[in-house]
Design a protein around this motif. Structure first.
Motif, PDB file in Angstrom:
ATOM      1  N   GLU A  52      20.730  83.959 -18.781  1.00  0.00           N
ATOM      2  CA  GLU A  52      20.243  84.847 -19.836  1.00  0.00           C
ATOM      3  C   GLU A  52      18.874  84.381 -20.280  1.00  0.00           C
ATOM      4  O   GLU A  52      18.542  83.205 -20.190  1.00  0.00           O
ATOM      5  CB  GLU A  52      21.195  84.863 -21.030  1.00  0.00           C
ATOM      6  CG  GLU A  52      21.229  83.546 -21.777  1.00  0.00           C
ATOM      7  CD  GLU A  52      22.271  83.526 -22.882  1.00  0.00           C
ATOM      8  OE1 GLU A  52      22.922  84.552 -23.110  1.00  0.00           O
ATOM      9  OE2 GLU A  52      22.425  82.479 -23.498  1.00  0.00           O
ATOM     10  N   GLU A 107      17.279  87.647 -24.816  1.00  0.00           N
ATOM     11  CA  GLU A 107      18.640  88.210 -24.833  1.00  0.00           C
ATOM     12  C   GLU A 107      19.544  87.409 -25.761  1.00  0.00           C
ATOM     13  O   GLU A 107      20.326  87.973 -26.520  1.00  0.00           O
ATOM     14  CB  GLU A 107      19.221  88.235 -23.412  1.00  0.00           C
ATOM     15  CG  GLU A 107      18.570  89.251 -22.511  1.00  0.00           C
ATOM     16  CD  GLU A 107      18.957  89.099 -21.060  1.00  0.00           C
ATOM     17  OE1 GLU A 107      18.905  90.107 -20.344  1.00  0.00           O
ATOM     18  OE2 GLU A 107      19.301  87.976 -20.625  1.00  0.00           O
ATOM     19  N   ALA A 122      21.318  88.755 -29.209  1.00  0.00           N
ATOM     20  CA  ALA A 122      22.768  88.662 -29.410  1.00  0.00           C
ATOM     21  C   ALA A 122      23.082  87.935 -30.716  1.00  0.00           C
ATOM     22  O   ALA A 122      23.972  88.347 -31.474  1.00  0.00           O
ATOM     23  CB  ALA A 122      23.422  87.946 -28.227  1.00  0.00           C
ATOM     24  N   GLU A 153      32.032  92.740 -28.995  1.00  0.00           N
ATOM     25  CA  GLU A 153      31.057  93.094 -27.959  1.00  0.00           C
ATOM     26  C   GLU A 153      29.946  92.048 -27.866  1.00  0.00           C
ATOM     27  O   GLU A 153      29.525  91.680 -26.766  1.00  0.00           O
ATOM     28  CB  GLU A 153      30.451  94.466 -28.261  1.00  0.00           C
ATOM     29  CG  GLU A 153      31.404  95.606 -28.025  1.00  0.00           C
ATOM     30  CD  GLU A 153      30.844  96.944 -28.513  1.00  0.00           C
ATOM     31  OE1 GLU A 153      29.633  97.012 -28.827  1.00  0.00           O
ATOM     32  OE2 GLU A 153      31.624  97.904 -28.574  1.00  0.00           O
ATOM     33  N   ALA A 154      29.472  91.580 -29.008  1.00  0.00           N
ATOM     34  CA  ALA A 154      28.407  90.574 -29.005  1.00  0.00           C
ATOM     35  C   ALA A 154      28.898  89.270 -28.386  1.00  0.00           C
ATOM     36  O   ALA A 154      28.197  88.638 -27.594  1.00  0.00           O
ATOM     37  CB  ALA A 154      27.888  90.325 -30.421  1.00  0.00           C
ATOM     38  N   ASP A 156      31.402  89.014 -26.230  1.00  0.00           N
ATOM     39  CA  ASP A 156      31.564  89.279 -24.790  1.00  0.00           C
ATOM     40  C   ASP A 156      30.225  89.212 -24.077  1.00  0.00           C
ATOM     41  O   ASP A 156      30.126  88.654 -22.989  1.00  0.00           O
ATOM     42  CB  ASP A 156      32.206  90.647 -24.570  1.00  0.00           C
ATOM     43  CG  ASP A 156      33.669  90.686 -24.951  1.00  0.00           C
ATOM     44  OD1 ASP A 156      34.281  89.609 -25.122  1.00  0.00           O
ATOM     45  OD2 ASP A 156      34.219  91.802 -25.088  1.00  0.00           O
ATOM     46  N   GLY A 157      29.188  89.763 -24.714  1.00  0.00           N
ATOM     47  CA  GLY A 157      27.855  89.707 -24.114  1.00  0.00           C
ATOM     48  C   GLY A 157      27.356  88.299 -23.939  1.00  0.00           C
ATOM     49  O   GLY A 157      26.724  87.963 -22.941  1.00  0.00           O
ATOM     50  N   SER A 179      27.057  85.956 -20.048  1.00  0.00           N
ATOM     51  CA  SER A 179      25.740  85.438 -19.641  1.00  0.00           C
ATOM     52  C   SER A 179      25.873  84.138 -18.906  1.00  0.00           C
ATOM     53  O   SER A 179      26.736  83.367 -19.085  1.00  0.00           O
ATOM     54  CB  SER A 179      24.862  85.214 -20.862  1.00  0.00           C
ATOM     55  OG  SER A 179      24.804  86.358 -21.649  1.00  0.00           O
TER      56      SER A 179
END
Length: 132
Positions: free
Chosen positions: A65, A69, A73, A124-125, A127-128, A132
């Protein structure tokens, strides 16, 4: 995650911070018009300059990442945290009113939906970050 200007307004830093002693090495990269269009689109989406995009992308091969990014996040997690704090305040007020009157407040259902949406944003954050 933006920085704060002297006037208290938040802004996103497009350029990288100055490095102690400066940056002594320079690389020139020639691209086609199509490649330039893709680079500009990606840089705009990440709110960085094309050189910063290229450096972060190249150096991200080890971590998976870019710094931008990760910063985005983390900023999203902070926004979700603040929203969840505001929602929890509403839930506490509704619980207090419900306990006092014995009647469920009208806004309780929508507030609980907001809790679920915010929890989804946090998931979601996370998981993101974990992908990475």
């Amino acid at each position: 995650m933006g920085e704060e200007s002297p006037g208290g307004r938040r802004f996103t830093r497009r350029r990288r911070a100055n490095a102690p002693g400066g940056r002594q090495h320079r690389h020139e990269v020639k691209v086609t018009p199509e490649e330039e269009a893709v680079l500009l689109r990606l840089a705009l989406a990440q709110e960085v300059t094309v050189p910063r995009l290229l450096v972060e992308s190249a150096l991200a091969s080890e971590t998976g990442e870019t710094a931008t990014e990760r910063r985005n996040a983390i900023a999203e997690l902070f926004r979700a945290h603040r929203l969840l704090a505001a929602i929890s305040n509403n839930v506490n007020q509704m619980a207090k009113a419900t306990n006092a009157t014995g009647e469920v407040q009208e806004d309780l259902v929508e507030t609980l939906r907001a809790v679920r949406r915010t929890a989804g944003r946090i998931d979601e954050a996370i998981d993101g970050l974990s992908l990475s």
